[in-house]
Structures are given as C-alpha cells and as structure tokens.
Design an enzyme around this catalytic site. Structure first.
Site, mmCIF file in Angstrom:
data_model
loop_
_atom_site.group_PDB
_atom_site.id
_atom_site.type_symbol
_atom_site.label_atom_id
_atom_site.label_comp_id
_atom_site.label_asym_id
_atom_site.label_seq_id
_atom_site.Cartn_x
_atom_site.Cartn_y
_atom_site.Cartn_z
ATOM 1 N N TYR A 157 16.006 3.521 -12.174
ATOM 2 C CA TYR A 157 14.758 2.789 -12.425
ATOM 3 C C TYR A 157 14.919 1.878 -13.650
ATOM 4 C CZ TYR A 157 10.296 1.826 -14.596
ATOM 5 O OH TYR A 157 9.264 1.182 -15.229
ATOM 6 N N LYS A 206 15.056 -2.481 -14.206
ATOM 7 C CA LYS A 206 14.289 -3.331 -15.140
ATOM 8 C C LYS A 206 15.237 -4.214 -15.956
ATOM 9 C CE LYS A 206 10.271 -2.050 -13.851
ATOM 10 N NZ LYS A 206 9.444 -2.975 -13.061
ATOM 11 N N ILE A 218 4.349 21.016 -21.663
ATOM 12 C CA ILE A 218 4.796 20.052 -22.679
ATOM 13 C C ILE A 218 6.308 20.180 -22.794
ATOM 14 C CG2 ILE A 218 4.726 19.486 -25.148
ATOM 15 C CD1 ILE A 218 1.781 20.148 -25.118
ATOM 16 N N SER A 254 9.669 -3.046 -19.019
ATOM 17 C CA SER A 254 9.319 -1.749 -19.605
ATOM 18 C C SER A 254 10.104 -1.523 -20.887
ATOM 19 C CB SER A 254 9.676 -0.663 -18.592
ATOM 20 O OG SER A 254 9.713 0.590 -19.211
ATOM 21 N N LEU A 277 0.818 -1.219 0.000
ATOM 22 C CA LEU A 277 0.000 0.000 0.000
ATOM 23 C C LEU A 277 0.856 1.276 0.000
ATOM 24 C CD1 LEU A 277 -2.876 -1.019 2.491
ATOM 25 C CD2 LEU A 277 -2.848 -1.197 0.011
ATOM 26 N N TYR A 319 6.267 -3.171 -21.164
ATOM 27 C CA TYR A 319 5.147 -2.262 -21.382
ATOM 28 C C TYR A 319 5.614 -1.005 -22.096
ATOM 29 C CZ TYR A 319 3.588 -4.756 -17.123
ATOM 30 O OH TYR A 319 3.292 -5.681 -16.161
ATOM 31 N N ARG A 372 12.560 17.647 -21.091
ATOM 32 C CA ARG A 372 12.784 16.977 -19.808
ATOM 33 C C ARG A 372 14.005 16.069 -19.967
ATOM 34 N NH1 ARG A 372 8.001 13.213 -17.304
ATOM 35 N NH2 ARG A 372 8.552 11.899 -19.089
ATOM 36 N N ASN A 429 3.350 11.499 -15.142
ATOM 37 C CA ASN A 429 3.027 11.008 -16.488
ATOM 38 C C ASN A 429 2.058 11.928 -17.207
ATOM 39 O OD1 ASN A 429 3.323 8.069 -14.794
ATOM 40 N ND2 ASN A 429 4.535 8.393 -16.626
ATOM 41 N N THR A 444 11.519 0.946 -21.455
ATOM 42 C CA THR A 444 12.666 1.753 -21.050
ATOM 43 C C THR A 444 13.980 0.975 -21.212
ATOM 44 O OG1 THR A 444 13.536 3.143 -19.294
ATOM 45 C CG2 THR A 444 12.511 1.153 -18.589
HETATM 46 N N1 UDP Z 1 5.216 14.791 -20.898
HETATM 47 C C1 UDP Z 1 4.942 16.146 -20.980
HETATM 48 N N2 UDP Z 1 4.435 16.751 -19.871
HETATM 49 C C2 UDP Z 1 4.192 16.104 -18.707
HETATM 50 C C3 UDP Z 1 4.469 14.720 -18.635
HETATM 51 C C4 UDP Z 1 5.001 14.101 -19.755
HETATM 52 O O1 UDP Z 1 5.154 16.774 -22.011
HETATM 53 O O2 UDP Z 1 3.745 16.733 -17.727
HETATM 54 C C5 UDP Z 1 5.758 14.099 -22.079
HETATM 55 C C6 UDP Z 1 7.111 13.456 -21.853
HETATM 56 O O3 UDP Z 1 8.142 14.381 -22.134
HETATM 57 C C7 UDP Z 1 7.060 12.304 -22.851
HETATM 58 C C8 UDP Z 1 5.590 11.905 -22.910
HETATM 59 O O4 UDP Z 1 4.877 13.036 -22.386
HETATM 60 O O5 UDP Z 1 7.436 12.758 -24.125
HETATM 61 C C9 UDP Z 1 5.268 10.698 -22.054
HETATM 62 O O6 UDP Z 1 5.810 10.907 -20.781
HETATM 63 P P1 UDP Z 1 5.416 9.991 -19.544
HETATM 64 O O7 UDP Z 1 6.123 10.547 -18.344
HETATM 65 O O8 UDP Z 1 3.932 9.875 -19.453
HETATM 66 O O9 UDP Z 1 5.973 8.562 -19.918
HETATM 67 P P2 UDP Z 1 7.456 8.071 -20.302
HETATM 68 O O10 UDP Z 1 7.416 7.814 -21.765
HETATM 69 O O11 UDP Z 1 8.426 9.115 -19.904
HETATM 70 O O12 UDP Z 1 7.613 6.821 -19.528
#
Ligand code: UDP
Length: 352
Positions: free
Chosen positions: A164, A168, A231, A139, A47, A191, A309, A213, A141
């Site tokens: 992280y 994985k 964005i 993932s 939890l 995923y 980011r 996310n 990733t």
């Molecule tokens: N993203 C964004 N603004 C946010 C969160 C995510 O522009 O507040 C973008 C991020 O840069 C990526 C996409 O949305 O290109 C998916 O990001 P997320 O964190 O959901 O998943 P990730 O692919 O990083 O696991």
C-alpha cells in the site's frame, strides 16, 4: 466581473471537477466542500468500499445532487468511454484506491492493479483530453519512520513497509514524471490520520467489517458493536509508551482539496508538481485519544494493551508550514471536536 452588466461566459461557467472515489470517506467530504465552494462535481466510484446512500447524504447537506457514474477505473475501455462523453472537465481529484495496509501485504497485486493501473489510465486520459489539473491523495506513510519531528515535505522518502505504502510512493513518482513532459500540473496531498465526520452526521466513515483504524474501532467499542479496543503496544519510546499520530478532522482535510483545486485552476502552482502535508501539526498518543474520547462521550472505554502491531511507526506528526503558507490552508478543529463528530456519526449509524 466584466464592465458589461452581464457576466461573461467564463464567469458563469462553473468549474467542473471529477472526483474519483467520491463516495468514499474522504471523497464524500471533499465533494461537499467543493459544492459549497461553487464547483460542479462529477463523481466516479465503483462502490467497492462504500454505499450508494452516501450520494443521498451529500445531496441533503448541499441541496445539490452531484453527477455520479458507477465505474471501475481498472477497466481501461470504460475509462476511455467516460472521457469521450465528458469533455468539459476542469480538474480531477483522484481518491479511488485501496487503503488497507494489512490487505495489501496479503494481496499485493490487487493493490498494484487498483492503485497503479487506475492512475495510469486516468493520466492517459488527462493527456488525451488536455486536462491539466490533477490532485492526488497521498499519505504520510511515504515518510516511513521519521528521523525528525514534526516532519516536513523535504524529509526523505524511505523504503515502503507495505505494498500500500509503495503504491503511494510510486504514484507520486509517476505523476511527477508525467508533469515533467506534459501540460499536467499536479498536487499530492500527504494526509496524516483523518478522523471524524461532517457535523450533520449525514456522511462519515463506514468501515466494511472490523475497523482497522483507531477511531472507528473506539466509536464502535463505545457503541457496543465491538467488545474491547486493543491498544497495540505501550512500550514504545514515547511519553506514555503508545504510538503518536496527527489526527486531522476530515472536514479540514476536505477543505485542503478545495484550496489545492483553486491553486491549480488559478495557475498559482509554483512548480508543476507540488506536495503538501495535510495534518494538524499536533501529535497525540493512542492513550491520549482514548482519554479524550472518554471525556467527550462521558463513556468509559473497554480496552486492553496488546503487543505491537507489525509495521507501525512509533511517532509521526506534520510540519504544516508549507500548507499554511503556500496553500493558505490550516486545520481548525482540535482532537476533541474531531472525536465528538466521529461519535455523533457512530450514534447516528447505530440509532443510539
Ligand atoms: N491502533 C490501536 N488499536 C487499533 C487500531 C489502531 O492501538 O485497533 C493504533 C495503531 O497502532 C497506531 C494508531 O492507533 O498507533 C493509529 O492507527 P491507525 O490504523 O488508525 O492509522 P495508521 O497511523 O496506522 O495509518
């Protein structure tokens, strides 16, 4: 069915699946899918990143309360005790793990302890109790920045950008190593980007604090919980300059786990350790997601473009051929359906 008019003991025995992290976002949707497919489910969850209310949501959807025990997999003695008293487990789906990239950079030991120690303890119990079916939440990733798109399972595993991501990669290696020298058969599901919620809106994604996310950030902004969406970059080398991902409905993703369980239980895994991409096969940019959300919600979304980011890959989406052909699984929901379910859930949570 046997010739006898009574089913054999084996036929009436419901297979019991242990789901670690079963009250989390993907875990809870998978528990629903397992119960709907006729499996008996036992949930372990500490939890730490969810609420006990999720149990109620699962029960309402399926009319069946899954068994649940609050347990922290980092405490080896508790894990041992659990398996001493639960000897009839046919398979394990292991979701319980920490999943925030940024947090893992800040606190790598938390990630190595939570994601690696727990896995090792679970695998030790698999060995001790001859549990041979194991499914792992991996993932995309693990691929890092792909050289070729769509990306398939043969693509090289690149050096992880975050602790992280590293957990994985290491976890997949640990499982593979154990499969080579034991009776363990395992599947790692890689995923892509899970979004959306169960159609009932009784379970969904409940991020603690500010969402990391994209989709929960969008729905919370539309619901007025957040002021505006940032964005992260519109100067990437993509058609509209924003990053591209493969957004998969969490209910589709959950069903991939049921397919994987069936495959293991029916001894159909063609190798001791297999990996499968679980995505839609379609890439969508951040700006496309925003536009699609505006269309399905009828709301104008407040957003601004900010700088990139750190650590984001430019574009990634799945080659799903292996999952389609071998696992017999395919995503059925499109982006708008997934976003609509996410929005329905957000409205329910906020009482809108
Ligand atoms: N993203 C964004 N603004 C946010 C969160 C995510 O522009 O507040 C973008 C991020 O840069 C990526 C996409 O949305 O290109 C998916 O990001 P997320 O964190 O959901 O998943 P990730 O692919 O990083 O696991």
């Amino acid at each position: 069915m046997s010739q006898n008019k009574f089913p054999s003991l084996r036929e009436v025995h419901m297979k019991k699946i242990l789901v670690t992290g079963g009250l989390g976002y993907i875990g809870s949707h998978t528990v629903v899918a397992l119960q709907e497919a006729g499996y008996e489910v036992f949930i372990i969850d500490n939890l730490s990143n969810t609420s006990i209310d999720v149990l109620q949501g699962i029960t309402e959807i399926t009319n069946t309360p899954p068994s649940f025990v609050r347990l922290d997999l980092r405490i080896k003695s508790d894990v041992e005790k659990f398996f001493q008293t639960h000897k009839d487990i046919d398979g394990i789906i292991h979701f319980a793990a920490s999943k925030a990239v940024g947090e893992s950079v800040e606190n790598p030991l938390l990630y190595y302890e939570n994601n690696i120690n727990s896995l090792v303890y679970l695998l030790q119990e698999c060995k001790a109790h001859s549990i041979s079916n194991f499914i792992f939440s991996s993932s995309c990733t693990v691929y890092g920045e792909p050289d070729v798109l769509p990306i398939n399972e043969e693509a090289p595993i690149k050096k992880a950008i975050s602790p992280y991501g590293n957990t994985k990669q290491i976890s997949e290696e640990i499982i593979n190593d154990v499969c080579k020298v034991s009776s363990l058969n395992a599947i790692a599901l890689r995923y892509f980007n899970p979004i959306g919620a169960h159609e009932s809106a009784l379970i969904g994604e409940l991020p603690v604090g500010v969402p990391q996310n994209l989709v929960p950030y969008i729905t919370q902004t539309a619901a007025g919980v957040r002021k505006e969406l940032s964005i992260f970059g519109d100067d990437y080398n993509t058609p509209d300059g924003s990053c591209i991902r493969d957004y998969i409905h969490v209910v589709d993703l959950a069903k991939a786990h049921v397919k994987a369980v069936e495959r293991l239980i029916n001894a159909e895994n063609s190798a001791k350790f297999k990996v499968f991409n679980v995505g839609t096969g379609k890439g969508n940019s951040v700006l496309e997601v925003v536009t699609a959300f505006e269309e399905i919600s009828g709301k104008k979304l407040n957003y601004k473009i900010v700088k990139r980011r750190p650590g984001d890959v430019v574009a990634v989406f799945a080659d799903t051929k292996k999952a389609n052909d071998e696992l017999g699984w395919k995503a059925v929901h499109n982006l708008k359906e997934s976003l609509a379910s996410a929005w329905k859930w957000e409205k329910k949570v906020r009482g809108i």
